[in-house]
Design a protein around this motif. Structure first.
Motif, PDB file in Angstrom:
ATOM      1  N   LYS A 108       0.811  -1.152  -0.045  1.00 18.25           N
ATOM      2  CA  LYS A 108       0.195  -0.026   0.100  1.00 18.25           C
ATOM      3  C   LYS A 108       0.672   1.386   0.038  1.00 18.25           C
ATOM      4  CE  LYS A 108      -3.945  -2.107   2.403  1.00 18.25           C
ATOM      5  NZ  LYS A 108      -4.088  -2.152   3.740  1.00 18.25           N
ATOM      6  N   THR A 109       2.299   1.149   0.245  1.00 17.39           N
ATOM      7  CA  THR A 109       2.906   2.483   0.267  1.00 17.39           C
ATOM      8  C   THR A 109       2.893   2.988  -0.884  1.00 17.39           C
ATOM      9  OG1 THR A 109       5.075   3.253   0.832  1.00 17.39           O
ATOM     10  CG2 THR A 109       5.162   1.256  -0.428  1.00 17.39           C
ATOM     11  N   ASN A 110       3.078   4.469  -0.832  1.00 19.31           N
ATOM     12  CA  ASN A 110       2.995   5.447  -1.885  1.00 19.31           C
ATOM     13  C   ASN A 110       4.405   5.621  -2.310  1.00 19.31           C
ATOM     14  OD1 ASN A 110       0.374   5.809  -2.052  1.00 19.31           O
ATOM     15  ND2 ASN A 110       0.502   7.291  -0.436  1.00 19.31           N
ATOM     16  N   MET A 111       5.544   5.155  -1.629  1.00 19.45           N
ATOM     17  CA  MET A 111       7.005   5.547  -1.857  1.00 19.45           C
ATOM     18  C   MET A 111       7.352   4.731  -2.980  1.00 19.45           C
ATOM     19  SD  MET A 111       9.059   5.245   1.812  1.00 19.45           S
ATOM     20  CE  MET A 111       8.174   4.221   3.134  1.00 19.45           C
ATOM     21  N   ASP A 112       8.299   5.520  -3.675  1.00 19.77           N
ATOM     22  CA  ASP A 112       8.860   4.967  -4.801  1.00 19.77           C
ATOM     23  C   ASP A 112       9.972   3.961  -4.465  1.00 19.77           C
ATOM     24  OD1 ASP A 112       9.504   4.302  -7.361  1.00 19.77           O
ATOM     25  OD2 ASP A 112      10.383   6.259  -7.850  1.00 19.77           O
ATOM     26  N   LEU A 113       9.826   2.791  -4.867  1.00 13.81           N
ATOM     27  CA  LEU A 113      10.984   1.749  -4.365  1.00 13.81           C
ATOM     28  C   LEU A 113      11.621   1.319  -5.926  1.00 13.81           C
ATOM     29  CD1 LEU A 113       9.250  -0.555  -1.988  1.00 13.81           C
ATOM     30  CD2 LEU A 113      10.165   1.636  -1.522  1.00 13.81           C
ATOM     31  N   GLU A 114      11.155   1.951  -6.893  1.00 20.53           N
ATOM     32  CA  GLU A 114      11.667   1.040  -8.207  1.00 20.53           C
ATOM     33  C   GLU A 114      13.242   1.742  -8.139  1.00 20.53           C
ATOM     34  OE1 GLU A 114       9.562  -0.289 -10.540  1.00 20.53           O
ATOM     35  OE2 GLU A 114      11.209  -0.932 -11.450  1.00 20.53           O
ATOM     36  N   GLY A 115      13.806   0.329  -8.610  1.00 19.49           N
ATOM     37  CA  GLY A 115      15.307   0.490  -8.778  1.00 19.49           C
ATOM     38  C   GLY A 115      16.222   1.078  -7.541  1.00 19.49           C
ATOM     39  N   LYS A 116      15.488   0.923  -6.274  1.00 18.47           N
ATOM     40  CA  LYS A 116      16.294   1.683  -5.063  1.00 18.47           C
ATOM     41  C   LYS A 116      16.424   0.336  -4.280  1.00 18.47           C
ATOM     42  CE  LYS A 116      14.058   6.130  -5.693  1.00 18.47           C
ATOM     43  NZ  LYS A 116      12.984   6.875  -5.232  1.00 18.47           N
ATOM     44  N   ILE A 117      17.221   0.546  -3.146  1.00 21.05           N
ATOM     45  CA  ILE A 117      17.591  -0.286  -2.147  1.00 21.05           C
ATOM     46  C   ILE A 117      16.627  -0.315  -0.932  1.00 21.05           C
ATOM     47  CG2 ILE A 117      19.123  -1.492  -0.700  1.00 21.05           C
ATOM     48  CD1 ILE A 117      21.157  -1.014  -3.042  1.00 21.05           C
ATOM     49  N   SER A 118      15.885  -1.160  -0.329  1.00 23.54           N
ATOM     50  CA  SER A 118      14.921  -0.873   0.604  1.00 23.54           C
ATOM     51  C   SER A 118      15.676  -1.427   1.890  1.00 23.54           C
ATOM     52  CB  SER A 118      13.765  -1.994   0.548  1.00 23.54           C
ATOM     53  OG  SER A 118      12.839  -1.736  -0.768  1.00 23.54           O
ATOM     54  N   LEU A 119      15.450  -0.632   2.808  1.00 26.04           N
ATOM     55  CA  LEU A 119      15.921  -0.817   4.380  1.00 26.04           C
ATOM     56  C   LEU A 119      14.706  -1.161   5.147  1.00 26.04           C
ATOM     57  CD1 LEU A 119      18.285  -0.868   6.685  1.00 26.04           C
ATOM     58  CD2 LEU A 119      17.976   1.648   6.448  1.00 26.04           C
ATOM     59  N   ILE A 120      14.885  -2.598   5.687  1.00 30.73           N
ATOM     60  CA  ILE A 120      13.659  -2.661   6.609  1.00 30.73           C
ATOM     61  C   ILE A 120      14.262  -3.416   7.775  1.00 30.73           C
ATOM     62  CG2 ILE A 120      11.998  -3.183   4.956  1.00 30.73           C
ATOM     63  CD1 ILE A 120      12.357  -6.262   5.271  1.00 30.73           C
ATOM     64  N   VAL A 121      13.434  -3.242   9.025  1.00 30.58           N
ATOM     65  CA  VAL A 121      13.837  -4.030  10.336  1.00 30.58           C
ATOM     66  C   VAL A 121      12.703  -5.086  10.527  1.00 30.58           C
ATOM     67  CG1 VAL A 121      14.009  -3.603  12.636  1.00 30.58           C
ATOM     68  CG2 VAL A 121      14.482  -1.582  11.274  1.00 30.58           C
ATOM     69  N   SER A 122      13.493  -6.407  10.349  1.00 35.95           N
ATOM     70  CA  SER A 122      12.692  -7.520  10.616  1.00 35.95           C
ATOM     71  C   SER A 122      13.417  -8.888  11.076  1.00 35.95           C
ATOM     72  CB  SER A 122      12.014  -7.773   9.065  1.00 35.95           C
ATOM     73  OG  SER A 122      11.346  -8.844   9.224  1.00 35.95           O
ATOM     74  N   ASP A 123      12.890  -9.542  12.054  1.00 32.35           N
ATOM     75  CA  ASP A 123      13.592 -10.697  12.160  1.00 32.35           C
ATOM     76  C   ASP A 123      13.055 -12.097  11.188  1.00 32.35           C
ATOM     77  OD1 ASP A 123      15.055  -9.918  14.415  1.00 32.35           O
ATOM     78  OD2 ASP A 123      13.157 -10.269  15.678  1.00 32.35           O
ATOM     79  N   THR A 124      11.954 -11.462  10.070  1.00 36.74           N
ATOM     80  CA  THR A 124      11.417 -12.591   9.432  1.00 36.74           C
ATOM     81  C   THR A 124      11.102 -11.937   8.034  1.00 36.74           C
ATOM     82  OG1 THR A 124       9.200 -11.902  10.042  1.00 36.74           O
ATOM     83  CG2 THR A 124      10.113 -13.859  11.213  1.00 36.74           C
ATOM     84  N   PRO A 125      12.504 -11.486   7.444  1.00 35.43           N
ATOM     85  CA  PRO A 125      12.232 -10.854   6.284  1.00 35.43           C
ATOM     86  C   PRO A 125      11.733 -11.584   4.980  1.00 35.43           C
ATOM     87  CG  PRO A 125      14.535 -11.476   6.610  1.00 35.43           C
ATOM     88  CD  PRO A 125      13.582 -11.679   7.757  1.00 35.43           C
ATOM     89  N   LEU A 154      19.588 -15.026   8.413  1.00 36.57           N
ATOM     90  CA  LEU A 154      18.325 -15.207   7.984  1.00 36.57           C
ATOM     91  C   LEU A 154      18.380 -15.605   6.442  1.00 36.57           C
ATOM     92  CD1 LEU A 154      17.015 -11.800   9.489  1.00 36.57           C
ATOM     93  CD2 LEU A 154      16.478 -13.889  10.494  1.00 36.57           C
ATOM     94  N   ALA A 155      17.248 -16.210   6.074  1.00 39.75           N
ATOM     95  CA  ALA A 155      17.128 -16.881   4.437  1.00 39.75           C
ATOM     96  C   ALA A 155      16.004 -15.462   3.859  1.00 39.75           C
ATOM     97  CB  ALA A 155      16.345 -17.931   4.352  1.00 39.75           C
ATOM     98  N   ALA A 156      16.284 -15.245   2.983  1.00 38.89           N
ATOM     99  CA  ALA A 156      15.385 -14.198   1.993  1.00 38.89           C
ATOM    100  C   ALA A 156      14.194 -14.965   1.597  1.00 38.89           C
ATOM    101  CB  ALA A 156      16.036 -13.955   0.677  1.00 38.89           C
ATOM    102  N   LYS A 157      13.974 -16.321   1.640  1.00 36.06           N
ATOM    103  CA  LYS A 157      12.699 -17.017   1.111  1.00 36.06           C
ATOM    104  C   LYS A 157      12.411 -17.847   2.246  1.00 36.06           C
ATOM    105  CE  LYS A 157      11.385 -19.033  -3.135  1.00 36.06           C
ATOM    106  NZ  LYS A 157      10.287 -18.064  -3.474  1.00 36.06           N
TER     107      LYS A 157
END
Ligand SMILES: [Zn+2]
Length: 406
Positions: A108-125, A154-157
């Motif tokens: 739902k985010t309006n942020m433009d992530l296209e081609g960028k590197i996302s930084l998230i905080v998570s134990d279950t990415p 952590l695993a990406a999948k």
């Protein structure tokens, strides 16, 4: 029924702990498998066997995170396993914390992530990366909240695995994970303006064989229950809490129930390759699908059962099985502090749950063990008396269910 032996739980735990990390296709994993097989064979079970399957092995080669601007700096990182084998540069975008199934906030985010590197905080990415990819993210940096400057591996999948074509099981963007301290460092640069970073992530991809170790205790009825614990660990951890607590409990339940007269068949399983997306439990369910659907009354998942850290006693289950466990736990003097359903694929209960088999996991959460998936998940932080008591609770509930209550 006889009590579990606290001494045996401790000695089984210590014996396997000495093998070290139990990541897929390592010496530690192979020694652990042999040890469980021998212990199962020495229990009085009716049939013990290994169930082999193929999976995708991740062998790390190189991983680097570099801030390119506004300053030039290397940030310590760990690879996000099974993320793309490549290097990528881009602007950094911070999206916030993702831990309890809130993936829709990404879509739902309006942020433009296209081609960028996302930084998230998570134990279950793994639960959030497909949303990031859909939004066009070129890479991902995951910060975890481990203390002592540690970085969780952590695993990406996650679930489901690809049992038919294991090598295809990976995600399309590269990623790394970083410590909490370095998260703050990146955020402070971002508060000053645009930050660009470079991720390098290289690994070897191989097909590997691993197995579930299965021990069956026949009962008088043609109905079964399954009791399972995964024996693998994440890549750099001794995996004491996750999951030698489950394995040592499993071995001791098998010893006791192997000698008991149970009405229902009890199938004890030490699952392989849980950490990379529930491969072992998925394979087990796939092999026995019809049989389990018709004759399996319950599955009990022993994962990260108990540590020395204070946490609530938590039940994850649904329906009538949940109601019975809550009642019985109270009656036995082991009251449950909180409970919830099974809709997230956190552990080996999930492939059973998706087949409609009632499942339950009793463990300690929240909060999460601070050393989860780090090199400090060590025997030092295990309280064997607490673990023994959790084992007794499992034993009493399994005894009721194996004798026809429920
Ligand atoms: Zn686990």
């Amino acid at each position: 029924m006889e009590r579990l032996s606290a001494e045996n739980i401790r000695s089984d735990f210590q014996e396997i702990y000495r093998f070290g990390c139990r990541w897929l296709d390592t010496e530690g994993e192979r020694n652990t498998r042999q040890s469980i097989l021998t212990k199962f064979e020495d229990s009085s079970m009716d049939n013990v066997y290994c169930e082999w399957f193929q999976c995708h092995r991740y062998v790390p080669k190189e991983c680097r995170l570099e801030v390119l601007s506004p300053i030039s700096l290397d940030i310590r990182c760990e690879p996000l396993e099974y993320s793309e084998n490549s290097e990528i540069e881009g602007e950094l975008i911070f999206l916030g914390e993702f831990n309890e199934g809130n993936a829709d906030t990404i879509s739902k985010t309006n942020m433009d992530l296209e081609g960028k590197i996302s930084l998230i905080v998570s134990d279950t990415p793994a639960f959030y990366i497909s949303e990031l990819i859909e939004k066009g993210a070129a890479g991902v940096i995951v910060a975890t909240d481990a203390p002592d400057n540690l970085i969780r591996t952590l695993a990406a999948k996650s679930y489901p695995p690809n049992l038919k074509d294991p090598l295809k099981w990976k995600v399309k963007i590269p990623g790394v994970s970083i410590s909490k301290q370095d998260l703050y460092k990146l955020l402070s640069y971002m508060s000053l303006g645009k930050v660009t970073v470079k991720i390098e992530h290289f690994w070897d991809s191989r097909i590997s064989q691993t197995c579930n170790i299965v021990g069956i205790v026949e009962g008088g009825m043609d109905e079964s229950i399954v009791v399972g614990a995964h024996y693998d660990s994440q890549i750099k951890t001794p995996g004491a809490w996750d999951n030698l607590t489950g394995v040592s409990t499993l071995l001791n339940l098998a010893r006791i129930f192997g000698k008991a007269k149970n009405r229902r068949r009890i199938i004890f399983v030490a699952f392989g390759a849980e950490e990379i997306g529930l491969w072992g439990s998925s394979f087990f369910v796939e092999e026995l699908r019809e049989e389990l659907r018709e004759r399996c009354n319950a599955m009990f998942c022993l994962d990260a059962v108990s540590s020395a850290f204070p946490a609530e006693r938590s039940l994850w289950s649904e329906g009538l099985l949940k109601k019975i466990i809550l009642e019985k736990a109270q009656q036995y003097g082991y009251p449950i502090d909180n409970s919830r359903g099974l809709t997230l694929s956190y552990s080996d209960y999930y492939p059973f749950f998706t087949e409609g088999i009632p499942a339950a996991m009793i463990w300690e959460y929240p909060p999460i063990n601070p050393y989860y998936h780090t090199e400090k998940d060590s025997i030092k932080y295990i309280d064997f008396n607490k673990l023994y008591l959790m084992g007794e609770l499992y034993k009493k509930i399994i005894q009721e269910v194996s004798n026809g209550l429920y």
